[in-house]
Design a protein around this motif. Structure first.
Motif, PDB file in Angstrom:
ATOM      1  N   ARG A  24       6.382  -3.061  -0.542  1.00 22.23           N
ATOM      2  CA  ARG A  24       4.925  -3.988  -0.038  1.00 22.23           C
ATOM      3  C   ARG A  24       4.747  -3.960   1.332  1.00 22.23           C
ATOM      4  N   ALA A  25       6.335  -4.801   1.961  1.00 25.48           N
ATOM      5  CA  ALA A  25       6.077  -4.821   2.848  1.00 25.48           C
ATOM      6  C   ALA A  25       6.442  -3.400   3.968  1.00 25.48           C
ATOM      7  N   TYR A  26       6.883  -2.583   3.612  1.00 25.29           N
ATOM      8  CA  TYR A  26       6.714  -1.127   4.497  1.00 25.29           C
ATOM      9  C   TYR A  26       5.726  -0.637   4.886  1.00 25.29           C
ATOM     10  N   ARG A  27       5.021  -0.953   3.387  1.00 19.81           N
ATOM     11  CA  ARG A  27       3.185  -0.335   3.491  1.00 19.81           C
ATOM     12  C   ARG A  27       2.372  -1.197   4.532  1.00 19.81           C
ATOM     13  N   GLU A  28       3.367  -2.200   4.800  1.00 16.44           N
ATOM     14  CA  GLU A  28       1.521  -2.834   5.003  1.00 16.44           C
ATOM     15  C   GLU A  28       2.344  -2.508   6.632  1.00 16.44           C
ATOM     16  N   ARG A  29       3.656  -2.232   7.080  1.00 16.59           N
ATOM     17  CA  ARG A  29       4.189  -2.129   8.310  1.00 16.59           C
ATOM     18  C   ARG A  29       3.701  -1.194   8.521  1.00 16.59           C
ATOM     19  N   MET A  30       3.236   0.148   7.812  1.00 20.29           N
ATOM     20  CA  MET A  30       2.407   1.534   8.243  1.00 20.29           C
ATOM     21  C   MET A  30       1.793   1.472   9.045  1.00 20.29           C
ATOM     22  N   HIS A  31       0.638   0.866   8.063  1.00 17.83           N
ATOM     23  CA  HIS A  31      -0.710   0.433   7.756  1.00 17.83           C
ATOM     24  C   HIS A  31      -1.278  -0.670   8.804  1.00 17.83           C
ATOM     25  N   GLN A  32       0.176  -1.086   9.881  1.00 19.34           N
ATOM     26  CA  GLN A  32      -0.818  -2.223  10.923  1.00 19.34           C
ATOM     27  C   GLN A  32      -0.775  -1.009  12.397  1.00 19.34           C
ATOM     28  N   HIS A  33      -1.859  -1.576  12.762  1.00 17.41           N
ATOM     29  CA  HIS A  33      -1.646  -0.472  14.680  1.00 17.41           C
ATOM     30  C   HIS A  33      -1.350  -1.395  15.809  1.00 17.41           C
ATOM     31  N   GLY A  34      -0.901  -0.715  16.693  1.00 15.96           N
ATOM     32  CA  GLY A  34      -0.984  -1.969  18.309  1.00 15.96           C
ATOM     33  C   GLY A  34      -1.679  -2.382  17.969  1.00 15.96           C
TER      34      GLY A  34
END
Length: 63
Positions: A24-34
């Motif tokens: 879940r943490a990695y999925r959230e990080r992948m979906h965050q944009h700058g």
């Protein structure tokens, strides 16, 4: 690369499923944009455009 292509090293399931806290943490990080949702490519293009605009203004003002 997207979450669908990644397999979690902790639970050995696709990251897209989010079965463990690490997934879940990695999925959230992948979906965050700058910055404001801009991709790195768009930020680069904006910086290049700003550079050329600065050059054009310096040329027009003669400094």
């Amino acid at each position: 690369m997207s979450c669908e292509d990644l397999v979690c090293a902790r639970c050995a399931h696709p990251v897209a499923e989010g079965r463990c806290p690490q997934c879940r943490a990695y999925r959230e990080r992948m979906h965050q944009h700058g910055f404001g949702g801009l991709t790195p490519a768009m930020i680069s293009l904006l910086l290049i455009a700003l550079f050329f605009l600065t050059l054009a203004l310096r040329h027009l003002t003669g400094t």
